[in-house]
Design an enzyme around this catalytic site. Structure first.
Site, PDB file in Angstrom:
ATOM      1  N   ASP A 184       6.874  44.269  22.524  1.00  0.00           N
ATOM      2  CA  ASP A 184       7.750  45.083  23.347  1.00  0.00           C
ATOM      3  C   ASP A 184       9.334  44.600  23.717  1.00  0.00           C
ATOM      4  OD1 ASP A 184       6.625  42.913  24.906  1.00  0.00           O
ATOM      5  OD2 ASP A 184       7.441  43.684  26.867  1.00  0.00           O
ATOM      6  N   GLU A 241       5.377  41.684  27.505  1.00  0.00           N
ATOM      7  CA  GLU A 241       6.001  40.530  28.045  1.00  0.00           C
ATOM      8  C   GLU A 241       7.267  40.501  28.859  1.00  0.00           C
ATOM      9  OE1 GLU A 241       8.642  37.002  28.049  1.00  0.00           O
ATOM     10  OE2 GLU A 241       9.152  38.964  27.219  1.00  0.00           O
TER      11      GLU A 241
END
Length: 570
Positions: A170, A237
């Site tokens: 991400d 994250e």
């Protein structure tokens, strides 16, 4: 005997002289004797001590020789290919394709499977499968919590603990209002001949794609590992990793057990030039974390008849008290930055004299005294100071609902990054003390970090996202160790002029969920371009990646996988 006789003074015949010698000759003789004694004392005691001190300083920052794995013709050809123009063109294409998938994660995302915004991760996983076919036919792929990607390359020696390489899929979102500020569109993957531009290019699709490229090339070269290799790629994250790394880590700990992995390498610190020397700084620790929520409840009413102080004013006073009582810099013995100072003293020609003088006498355990070394080191600026200082930042505030109504509830969130050697409990104790001082002044009740509900005329303290400072990774190089292999690999890629020192992260990575899997956790970005400013534009406009640095990163992962494979630690 003859050679020795040449070195000794020849015996002289004594000739009597009746003339008295002037007094000054005796004084000269005495002075000469004193001078010779001084030289003797200096040579006997002082010089060895100076030499010992120098050796002692160097001993605190030992450097590992460049470490090259054993190979064969196919692997040598692979190494040459990574350095070729053909590979450069191919890696630019792969990186651009990864950047063009906007795998953004948001703070308000709902559960996987319910919030459709997660679906971009399907596109990214499909891109990896298309781009790295050998990995997807050779390694075992498990999808954990739908989007967590767990690849396993089974080694031939089951007695060896696995190597775990991590990255996250991400990226932080690109604010719509900033798109026009980008030199090249944020999801273009534009290559200008030196840099690839776009969100995620340096945080951290470069690491993920670099790992995949290294493994794909090793498979193509016919390599078969002895030590199992695990690739663990989370997907949230940037929003604390609870659904990604939080579930991936549980799967790995369940499979391999506590301390079941040999080591972990995740994203993190890179390479910096300081004190006239360039250091690679793999982070072997992270600061702790605590968000404190403070809520003040006070009577409302019409704003045309205000009290002397309402909830907003009292909250402002409490915030001012928090900011007026910052944490002092303190270098505890296990803080990796202390080891970096020792490396600077040993190898940095521009290392400050005052710091070098303070290092030998440093004692962080004398809590009643100020830490002179930390205070001196903190003068380098906030970016350095907060490597060994608990930080405090009020980040979110709200209160009141109408211009003519007194606020009945005021809320603030104060972010803390907790120094290595301290604890979130220390932060709580300090906040309780400051809140009690304000509460006593305004006759308020304090609910100090317990489960008591809010009440009228009160200050309520709560915690969110509490995390102790990370356990510090061992950095011994006396025998073959994970830190030694990482250091030797780094110096093999960049040469002996590059030194390696333990580093520390002020932020937190997905490794927070993996503490039970291994004691050897490294947060390190191995790609480095000495002509670039490093990882540029992370979390802001114009994020870009030096292609030269990326290729060096691929070289590093390839060597590191083979070096850990051949290391004799379990």
């Amino acid at each position: 005997m003859h050679e020795k006789g040449q070195l000794l003074p020849h015996p002289q015949t004594t000739v009597s002289n009746s003339r008295p010698r002037p007094p000054w000759t005796s004084l000269l003789q005495i002075a000469a004797v004193c001078f010779l004694l001084k030289i003797a004392v200096f040579d006997t005691f002082i010089v060895p001590r100076l030499k010992d001190d120098g050796l002692e300083i160097l001993a605190k920052c030992p450097q590992v020789e460049p470490l090259f794995p054993k190979g064969n013709q196919a692997l040598s050809e692979m190494d040459d290919f990574i350095a070729s123009p053909k590979f450069l063109n191919e890696t630019v294409s792969r990186m651009a394709g990864a950047i063009q998938i906007p795998s953004e994660s948001y703070d308000d995302l709902g559960p996987v499977g319910e919030d459709r915004r997660w679906d971009t991760m399907f596109d990214f996983a499909a891109y990896l499968e298309k781009t790295f076919p050998l990995i997807h036919t050779t390694l075992t792929l498990e999808k954990v919590n739908t989007h967590g990607l767990l690849y396993t390359w089974q080694g031939s020696n089951k007695n060896l603990k696995p190597t775990v390489l991590m990255a996250h899929q991400d990226v932080v979102p690109v604010a719509e209002s900033t798109i026009g500020q980008w030199t090249h569109p944020p999801y273009s993957g534009f290559f200008d001949g030196r840099f690839i531009w776009g969100r995620g290019s340096s945080d951290c699709k470069n690491n993920l794609i670099g790992i995949m490229e290294a493994v794909e090339l090793l498979i193509d070269a016919g390599y078969q590992p002895a030590r199992t290799l695990v690739l663990s790629f989370g997907f949230d994250e940037e929003t604390s990793g609870t659904q990604g790394a939080g579930t991936l880590s549980k799967a790995l700990i369940s499979r391999y057990g506590k301390d079941g992995a040999a080591l972990i390498v995740d994203e993190g610190a890179g390479t910096s030039t300081v004190w006239g020397t360039t250091f690679a700084l793999p982070a072997v620790g992270e600061k702790g974390y605590m968000d404190a929520e403070i809520i003040i409840r006070m009577p409302g009413g019409h704003s045309s008849i205000p009290p002397a102080h309402n909830g907003i004013g009292v909250m402002s006073e409490l915030i001012s008290a928090i900011e007026a009582n910052p944490y002092e810099p303190r270098l505890y013995s296990d803080n990796p930055f202390l080891h970096l100072l020792e490396c600077g003293a040993a190898h940095g020609p521009e290392f400050p004299r005052k710091l070098k003088k303070l290092l030998p006498s440093h004692n962080s355990h004398t809590c009643s005294k100020k830490d002179k070394l930390a205070l001196e080191a903190a003068k380098a600026g906030d970016a350095i100071k907060y490597l060994f200082t608990t930080s405090v930042a009020p980040d979110v505030i709200s209160g009141g609902v109408k211009a003519n109504a007194l606020p009945e509830r005021v809320r603030v969130i104060v972010d803390h990054r907790v120094n290595v050697g301290e604890s979130p409990l220390d932060v709580q104790a300090k906040l309780i003390k400051l809140a009690q001082q304000v509460a006593s002044k305004y006759n308020l009740t304090v609910h100090p970090f317990n489960d008591e509900p809010e009440t009228p005329s009160s200050i309520t303290l709560r915690t969110h996202s509490i995390l102790e400072p990370a356990p510090v990774t061992p950095t011994s190089v006396e025998n073959v160790t994970p830190y030694g292999v990482l250091s030797g690999t780094t110096r093999a890629v960049y040469g002996e002029k590059l030194l390696v020192s333990p580093g520390i992260m002020t932020g937190n990575t997905d490794t927070r969920y993996y503490w039970d899997l291994t004691k050897h956790i490294f947060r390190y970005g191995p790609g480095w371009d000495p002509e670039s400013e490093g990882l540029e534009g992370i979390h802001t406009v114009n994020e870009k990646l030096s292609v030269s640095a990326h290729i060096k990163g691929v070289q590093w992962y390839s060597l590191f996988i083979r070096n850990t494979d051949q290391a004799d630690f379990v």
